[in-house]
Design a protein around this motif. Structure first.
Motif, PDB file in Angstrom:
ATOM      1  N   TYR A  35       0.836  -1.206   0.000  1.00 35.47           N
ATOM      2  CA  TYR A  35       0.000   0.000   0.000  1.00 35.47           C
ATOM      3  C   TYR A  35       0.866   1.250   0.000  1.00 35.47           C
ATOM      4  N   GLN A  36       1.889   1.286   0.826  1.00 41.23           N
ATOM      5  CA  GLN A  36       2.777   2.448   0.863  1.00 41.23           C
ATOM      6  C   GLN A  36       3.548   2.595  -0.441  1.00 41.23           C
ATOM      7  N   LYS A  37       3.959   1.494  -1.024  1.00 43.63           N
ATOM      8  CA  LYS A  37       4.695   1.535  -2.295  1.00 43.63           C
ATOM      9  C   LYS A  37       3.811   2.069  -3.418  1.00 43.63           C
ATOM     10  N   ILE A  38       2.584   1.597  -3.497  1.00 44.00           N
ATOM     11  CA  ILE A  38       1.673   2.042  -4.561  1.00 44.00           C
ATOM     12  C   ILE A  38       1.291   3.503  -4.361  1.00 44.00           C
ATOM     13  N   CYS A  39       1.118   3.919  -3.115  1.00 46.03           N
ATOM     14  CA  CYS A  39       0.824   5.333  -2.856  1.00 46.03           C
ATOM     15  C   CYS A  39       1.989   6.220  -3.284  1.00 46.03           C
ATOM     16  N   LYS A  40       3.198   5.767  -3.033  1.00 49.93           N
ATOM     17  CA  LYS A  40       4.371   6.542  -3.437  1.00 49.93           C
ATOM     18  C   LYS A  40       4.465   6.633  -4.953  1.00 49.93           C
ATOM     19  N   GLU A  41       4.174   5.538  -5.651  1.00 51.77           N
ATOM     20  CA  GLU A  41       4.218   5.527  -7.114  1.00 51.77           C
ATOM     21  C   GLU A  41       3.151   6.432  -7.726  1.00 51.77           C
ATOM     22  N   SER A  42       1.980   6.472  -7.109  1.00 55.04           N
ATOM     23  CA  SER A  42       0.902   7.291  -7.656  1.00 55.04           C
ATOM     24  C   SER A  42       0.880   8.704  -7.087  1.00 55.04           C
ATOM     25  N   THR A  43       1.901   9.065  -6.336  1.00 56.37           N
ATOM     26  CA  THR A  43       2.084  10.397  -5.736  1.00 56.37           C
ATOM     27  C   THR A  43       0.856  10.864  -4.952  1.00 56.37           C
ATOM     28  N   CYS A  44       0.335   9.995  -4.137  1.00 57.47           N
ATOM     29  CA  CYS A  44      -0.736  10.379  -3.226  1.00 57.47           C
ATOM     30  C   CYS A  44      -0.350   9.933  -1.822  1.00 57.47           C
ATOM     31  N   PRO A  82      -5.178   3.082  -4.739  1.00 61.79           N
ATOM     32  CA  PRO A  82      -3.996   2.386  -4.219  1.00 61.79           C
ATOM     33  C   PRO A  82      -4.328   1.284  -3.216  1.00 61.79           C
ATOM     34  N   LEU A  83      -5.358   1.498  -2.409  1.00 63.36           N
ATOM     35  CA  LEU A  83      -5.758   0.469  -1.445  1.00 63.36           C
ATOM     36  C   LEU A  83      -6.295  -0.763  -2.166  1.00 63.36           C
ATOM     37  N   ILE A  84      -7.135  -0.551  -3.169  1.00 62.26           N
ATOM     38  CA  ILE A  84      -7.699  -1.668  -3.925  1.00 62.26           C
ATOM     39  C   ILE A  84      -6.594  -2.423  -4.662  1.00 62.26           C
ATOM     40  N   LYS A  85      -5.665  -1.681  -5.273  1.00 65.63           N
ATOM     41  CA  LYS A  85      -4.549  -2.333  -5.982  1.00 65.63           C
ATOM     42  C   LYS A  85      -3.690  -3.161  -5.040  1.00 65.63           C
ATOM     43  N   SER A  86      -3.409  -2.627  -3.865  1.00 57.06           N
ATOM     44  CA  SER A  86      -2.560  -3.363  -2.927  1.00 57.06           C
ATOM     45  C   SER A  86      -3.271  -4.602  -2.393  1.00 57.06           C
ATOM     46  N   ILE A  87      -4.568  -4.518  -2.150  1.00 56.82           N
ATOM     47  CA  ILE A  87      -5.325  -5.698  -1.706  1.00 56.82           C
ATOM     48  C   ILE A  87      -5.297  -6.778  -2.778  1.00 56.82           C
TER      49      ILE A  87
END
Length: 113
Positions: A35-44, A82-87
């Motif tokens: 979740y943290q990785k995907i948030c960092k990639e999507s700049t949110c 990002p939450l849905i992608k990480s799940i």
């Protein structure tokens, strides 16, 4: 003569399916890092409530089944994607409820759920 039940038990033991369940803290720590990785990639920004709940359940060594996400007044709104992608990436199948308050949703986000 060996019964069918005994043969089935032997197969289960041989294949390693007996009692090899994933540990909740490992699954949740993988979910948190993804979740943290995907948030960092999507700049949110990651939702602090979601991060806090995941960390709490890691220490309790229990599965988190209810996710609560809301937008705070002083911060920019958080994204659901990002939450849905990480799940999905972690294959976290233990989620039962997802609560969203004041989160901007697009039709594509709702369609992916």
């Amino acid at each position: 003569m060996i019964s069918k039940k005994a043969i089935k038990k032997k197969r289960i033991r041989k294949n390693g399916l007996n009692g090899n369940k994933p540990v909740p803290s490992e699954r949740l720590s993988n979910l948190l890092t993804m979740y943290q990785k995907i948030c960092k990639e999507s700049t949110c920004l990651p939702s602090p409530r979601v991060v806090r709940d995941i960390q709490k359940y890691i220490t309790l060594n229990k599965y988190l089944v209810k996710f609560i996400m809301y937008s705070e007044a002083d911060h920019k709104s958080y994204l659901l994607e990002p939450l849905i992608k990480s799940i999905r990436n972690v294959h976290y199948t233990f989620i039962k409820e997802l609560y969203l308050w004041k989160i901007p949703l697009q039709h594509s986000h709702v369609a992916t759920m």
